[in-house]
Structure formats: structure tokens, C-alpha cells
Write a protein that holds these residues in place. Structure first.
Motif, PDB file in Angstrom:
ATOM      1  N   LEU A   1       4.256   6.942  -7.931  1.00  0.00           N
ATOM      2  CA  LEU A   1       3.201   6.275  -7.163  1.00  0.00           C
ATOM      3  C   LEU A   1       2.639   5.082  -7.932  1.00  0.00           C
TER       4      LEU A   1
ATOM      5  N   PRO B   1       0.832  -1.192   0.000  1.00  0.00           N
ATOM      6  CA  PRO B   1       0.000   0.000   0.000  1.00  0.00           C
ATOM      7  C   PRO B   1       0.869   1.245   0.000  1.00  0.00           C
ATOM      8  N   ASN B   2       0.385   2.271  -0.675  1.00  0.00           N
ATOM      9  CA  ASN B   2       1.127   3.522  -0.774  1.00  0.00           C
ATOM     10  C   ASN B   2       0.300   4.655  -0.224  1.00  0.00           C
ATOM     11  N   ARG B   3       0.990   5.632   0.193  1.00  0.00           N
ATOM     12  CA  ARG B   3       0.322   6.821   0.712  1.00  0.00           C
ATOM     13  C   ARG B   3       0.543   7.949  -0.283  1.00  0.00           C
ATOM     14  N   TYR B   4      -0.519   8.593  -0.764  1.00  0.00           N
ATOM     15  CA  TYR B   4      -0.376   9.695  -1.712  1.00  0.00           C
ATOM     16  C   TYR B   4      -0.233  10.993  -0.947  1.00  0.00           C
TER      17      TYR B   4
END
Lengths: 189, 409
Positions: free
Chosen positions: B13, B2-5
Motif C-alpha cells: 500500500l 488513490p488507494n483503497r485499504y
């Protein structure tokens, strides 16, 4: 079951490919099981929805089986298969490029329903859905530039558009995605 | 992962999240691929079969070509045997000796291979006699060598090979084909289809239409496909004549820009020059209008044959291609100076190539082994119109009776 990793030892891969050349169904199935999950993600990025992605995947694998005798073991089989998949996606895009779909950007991402934890965890699913929401021309340029690493000159040649159009489409795609992410961010707040 | 924008580079991203992941496709995808691969195999098999199928078709056609019209592979075979070798129940036991050959030798011509057990006299079916106790003409006497000590007649033929019962197949004769020269007289008719109801040209022309007939001469080559089936083609020359009653005509500009009278026939039209000064739109009356169309025809028919003694009855059907070679209109313009003078002008508005279907029957009476007299009845109909008029289309048909002479080769 599609649960095996794509990393196949070279000698085993050679045996499998030779089996595919001979039309051995079990070898064909093994190759599919090993490579289909990776290729499916690629196809999802190039398509509008899962159904179209599966059609691209199917076309790509069929092309690979039909021309597997042209693989000369000089490069990675995975890369070769990846190129076939991208070609398959490009062919589908060219076939539908006459459909000039104009998407009002604001309307498009307002109607998108992303998961509640969108802000904190941008999972694959959400990002795929964002790419799939792009207009086809934007999606193709974005994929070719960001994931395949092509230059605008190369993209222009592949998609038969001008270099300026490629740049413009990439810029618009980024703006679309940024606005979609920001919009959902605000909504979530 | 999971990535955080956080507003950073959007390319990174997506690249980080979707660049190297996996996603399981639905199970039916492989099933569809498998089905397509099976189809590929079938397609490959068909492609692989194609030359074989072509070769089989060629062989079948060749087989039909060399097939005996009586249905056997060999029509006439010469057998030789020594009398001493024959038993009382031998098939040749009752045959006679030829006076031109040594007494202890027999040459027999059999029109059907006796080895097939189908030997019959053939008498009463209008065919050549079954047993001919002289050498067949197909094998010249000089090709027969001196008798061997064993007493057999040797015929120099590369296909000779021993047969059961002391027989020797000495040679075969190819089955015949026929050439018929004919002359035919036909009564013609025309079906007209009006395309433009605002212009009564078609109906007017039809009303003025008098008699129509045609004459044909030609040559037909008939070749046996099987025992009773024949294929027939050749070339024919025909002249169709249409005679229209006198009628009105109007002065128009012809193809060269001159003012001429437009004359319509049931097939085409022509421009008859005015013998006096005429203006556009002037009307006049034509005399009898005779149209002549010359065609070269190439028919292709399939016939069924029945034989009654010396009479062959053929009935068949086929198609023909007709090439227009010459088209004229002959008429006069009444009410003008020199009105009695007939003018012959070109006829326009016709298709160069037309197609038709035909049914035919033929009675062929054999006068000798080589010649036969033929009487032929045909009905022909056009597949498409013979003209390119926009106002009406003309579909000719005719019924003809002809006579001819057929030679067997």
C-alpha cells in the motif's frame, strides 16, 4: 517553477552536471527544479514534518552540489541523488537519535485527524502523515525496508542496531500503521 | 493514485502510493540553497586566499626585518661619481675628496638615500656623521678595483647598479641590532588571594611576611622593527628571595611519610625535619624563614625609541614566560636540640611555568659607535599565581632597577 519532469536527455544532463561542476548557478537551478519534487516526497517519508523534510532536501542538494564532481556518469543520476538524500536523512536521524521519544501508540493515532474520505481514497497526504507519525526509529527501518529494499542485515549496519532490533522495529511500525488505518476505518464507519 | 485499504499487505500500500510520486517543495528552499552556495564560494575564496595572506604576512615581516631603523630601505649606501660629471648644483658638488683615493674620484657615504630627497645631515640626532669621506668599513678597500678609464670607482658588489646623476650604488649595510647584558635588583611584593576562609593560612603567612627581593642577570637582544619600534627578547636568570618572620609550625607527615614540621612561605611550603623526636600535631617555632626561587625567564617586549643626541630612550611592554628551576626553604626549628642549625629543604606547591607581563623603560647612552651604557627600570606582574595552594594563591610583582652594557652589531 518546479513543473518540469525529471527525465532529462543524457546529453542535456551531462551539460547540466558539467555546469554544476563549474559552479554555474543556472545549471544548479535547473537540476534542482527537475529533481526536487521527487526528492521532496522521499524526504517527507523520512521526516517528522514538512519543515524537517525541507531541511533534509536542502542538506541533500547542498551535498550533491559540493560533491557533484564525484559523479562519474556510470549510473542513473537520479539514483545517485536519491542515495545522497537518504544519507542526508540518516545523518539527521543519527544527530537526533539521542532523543529517545516514546510515543504511546494509541494516543498518537487517536489524536491524528485524517480526511473524511480516508476510507475510500488513501491519498499521498494521508499516507505521508501516517509515516511521519511513526517514531523515528520505526520510520527509518520501515523506509529502508519497504522503499529502499534493504535487508535487515543491511539496515542493522546502516542504523548501527542489531538485526533483531531492525526486525522488531519493522514489525512494530507495521502494527502501528495497521492499527492507525483500522482505527480510522472504524471511526469513519 | 488513490488507494483503497482492504487489509492487504501494508508494505505494498505504501510502496505503491509513495514510491514514485512528486511533491513540490516550498520556494524558499531553493533560496536557502542558493544562499549556502554563495557562502561556499566565499569560503572557497577565503581558503584560496589563505596561503596568499600567509605569504604577504611573511613578506611583511621579512620587510620589517630588513627595514632600516631610520625608516628607509637602505641605511647606508656608497655612491661614487666622477667630478667632471658633476654640475655646480649636483648633490655631490660640495663634497670633499678622499686623500686615499685618486684625485678625480670621490667616495661618499650617505646615511639616507639622497634620491628620495630626504638627505639630511643627521647631526644633532646622535647618529653617525652624515658624510663620511672615507670608504665605509662595511666595504673592504681590497674590494675596490682600479679606476676605469672613465674615472669611476668600481666596488665589487652584486647589487651595484647605475643611478641617475652618474652615481653608482656600491653597496648597502644591514642595519644594526643590539645586545644588552644587564644586572638588576628588584623589590618584590605578593598579592595573596585566600580561597578558604576557614583556614587562615594565607593571612597568617602574609602577616609573617618580611621583605622580599630578587636579583636578575640576563641578556637582551633588541632588533629594530621599524624606524622607532624595536622588538626585544633574550634570556634572564632571576633569584627571588622571600624572608618570613619566625612563627609557629606543626608536625605533619611529609611526602616520604616521616614526621616533619610544615613550614609555609608566601609562595610554597616545605618540610623541615625534626631534630628531636616529634609526634604528629606537635607544634614548634621556626626561626627566620628564607625562601629562594630560581627562574629562567624569556621576555618578549616591544619598545618605542626616542633619540636625544647620544641618548636613546626606550619604553615598552611585553610578556614573559618563567621556568622554575630551583626552589628551597631555609629555616631552623627553635626549641629543639640543634635549633640554631639552619636547614635548607625543597619548596613545594609551586607551578613549574608561570607567565607575567612587564613594562620597562631604558636609558641608553652611547659611549661610542659600538658601546652604550644602559639603565633599565622595570615593573613586572604575574598573570597567574605562582603556587598551586588550595588555601591561597600568590601573585608576585616587583619593581626593579638595573644597569647594563649594550653593544651594537
Amino acid at each position: 517553477m518546479l513543473n518540469k519532469p525529471a527525465d532529462i536527455p543524457p546529453h542535456e544532463l551531462k551539460t547540466l552536471i558539467n555546469g554544476c561542476v563549474a559552479g554555474d548557478r543556472s545549471c544548479q537551478q535547473t537540476i534542482y527544479e527537475r529533481y526536487a519534487p521527487k526528492m521532496m516526497l522521499l524526504c517527507l517519508r523520512y521526516s517528522r514534518n514538512t519543515q524537517e523534510a525541507e531541511e533534509i532536501l536542502q542538506d541533500g542538494f547542498l551535498q550533491m552540489y559540493r560533491h557533484i564532481d564525484q559523479y562519474k556518469f556510470t549510473g542513473s543520476f537520479g539514483s545517485w541523488l536519491r542515495k545522497i538524500m537518504i544519507n542526508s536523512a540518516l545523518m539527521r536521524y543519527r544527530g537526533r537519535s539521542t532523543e529517545k521519544r516514546v510515543i504511546p501508540l494509541a494516543l498518537e493515532f487517536e489524536t491524528m485527524t485524517l480526511s473524511v474520505d480516508f476510507m475510500d481514497r488513501l491519498g499521498e497526504q494521508e499516507l505521508i502523515r501516517l509515516i511521519q507519525a511513526l517514531p523515528p526509529a520505526y520510520r527509518m527501518v520501515f523506509n529502508l525496508y519497504v522503499f529502499e529494499g534493504l535487508k535487515h542485515r543491511e539496515i542493522a549496519g546502516v542504523l548501527k542496531i542489531s538485526e533483531g532490533t531492525s526486525k522488531s522495529n519493522l514489525s512494530d511500525a507495521r502494527a502501528f500503521l495497521r492499527r492507525a488505518l483500522t482505527h480510522n476505518l472504524k471511526e469513519a464507519k | 493514485m488513490p488507494n483503497r485499504y482492504n487489509g492487504e499487505n501494508i508494505d505494498d500500500l505504501f510502496r505503491d502510493s509513495l514510491g514514485s510520486g512528486e511533491r513540490m517543495p516550498a520556494a524558499p528552499v531553493w533560496q536557502k540553497i542558493e544562499a549556502e552556495l554563495d557562502n561556499d564560494k566565499r569560503r572557497k575564496f577565503l581558503l584560496w586566499c589563505r596561503p596568499i595572506v600567509a605569504a604577504v604576512v611573511v613578506l611583511l615581516i621579512a620587510g620589517l626585518y630588513f627595514r632600516n631603523p631610520d625608516g628607509n630601505l637602505i641605511r647606508r649606501t656608497v655612491f661614487t661619481a666622477k667630478p667632471a660629471q658633476r654640475s655646480a648644483n649636483h648633490p655631490l658638488a660640495s663634497t670633499k675628496t678622499s686623500g686615499n683615493l685618486p684625485e678625480d674620484h670621490i667616495v661618499q657615504k650617505v646615511s639616507r638615500p639622497t634620491l628620495l630627497g630626504k638627505a639630511s645631515s643627521g647631526q644633532g640626532r646622535g647618529k653617525s656623521p652624515m658624510f663620511d669621506l672615507t670608504l665605509p668599513r662595511a666595504i673592504p678597500p681590497e674590494s675596490i678595483a682600479s679606476p676605469r678609464p672613465g674615472g669611476k670607482v668600481i666596488v665589487n658588489n652584486p647589487v651595484s647598479k647605475p643611478l641617475p646623476g652618474g652615481l653608482v650604488r656600491a653597496g648597502t649595510v644591514r642595519h644594526p641590532f643590539y645586545i644588552t647584558a644587564y644586572i638588576s635588583q628588584e623589590l618584590a611584593g605578593y598579592n595573596l588571594a585566600d580561597h578558604d576562609s576557614t583556614k587562615p593560612q594565607g593571612r597568617e603567612v602574609e602577616k609573617r611576611q618580611g621583605t622580599s627581593f630578587s636579583r636578575s642577570v640576563g641578556v637582551l637582544v633588541t632588533y629594530p622593527l621599524a624606524s622607532r619600534w624595536l622588538i626585544e627578547s633574550g634570556i634572564g636568570l632571576s633569584r627571588s628571595i622571600t624572608i618570613g618572620n619566625p612563627g609557629k609550625t606543626v608536625a605533619v607527615q611529609d611526602n616520604n611519610g616521616k614526621v616533619s614540621f610544615l613550614v609555609n612561605t608566601v609562595t610554597g611550603y616545605g618540610y623541615v625535619a625534626s631534630t628531636a623526636a616529634a609526634n604528629l600535631g606537635d607544634s614548634a617555632t621556626t626561626g627566620k624563614v628564607t625562601g629562594e626561587l630560581d627562574y629562567v625567564s624569556i621576555p618578549l617586549n616591544v619598545d618605542r625609541k626616542w633619540t636625544i643626541r647620544r641618548l636613546d630612550v626606550l619604553a615598552g611592554a611585553g610578556l614573559s614566560a618563567n621556568l622554575l628551576t630551583h626552589a628551597t626553604i631555609r629555616t631552623s626549628i627553635a626549641g629543639q636540640a640543634g635549633a640554631d642549625h639552619q636547614q635548607q629543604v625543597a619548596q613545594y606547591g609551586l607551578r613549574k611555568v608561570t607567565y607575567g607581563w612587564a613594562i620597562k623603560s631604558e636609558l641608553r647612552y652611547r659611549l661610542s659607535r659600538v658601546y652604550a651604557a644602559s639603565m633599565i627600570a622595570t615593573f613586572k606582574n604575574a598573570v597567574g599565581p605562582v603556587n598551586v595552594h588550595t588555601a591561597y594563591s600568590t601573585y608576585p610583582y616587583n619593581f626593579g632597577i638595573g644597569v647594563g652594557v649594550t653593544r651594537t652589531f
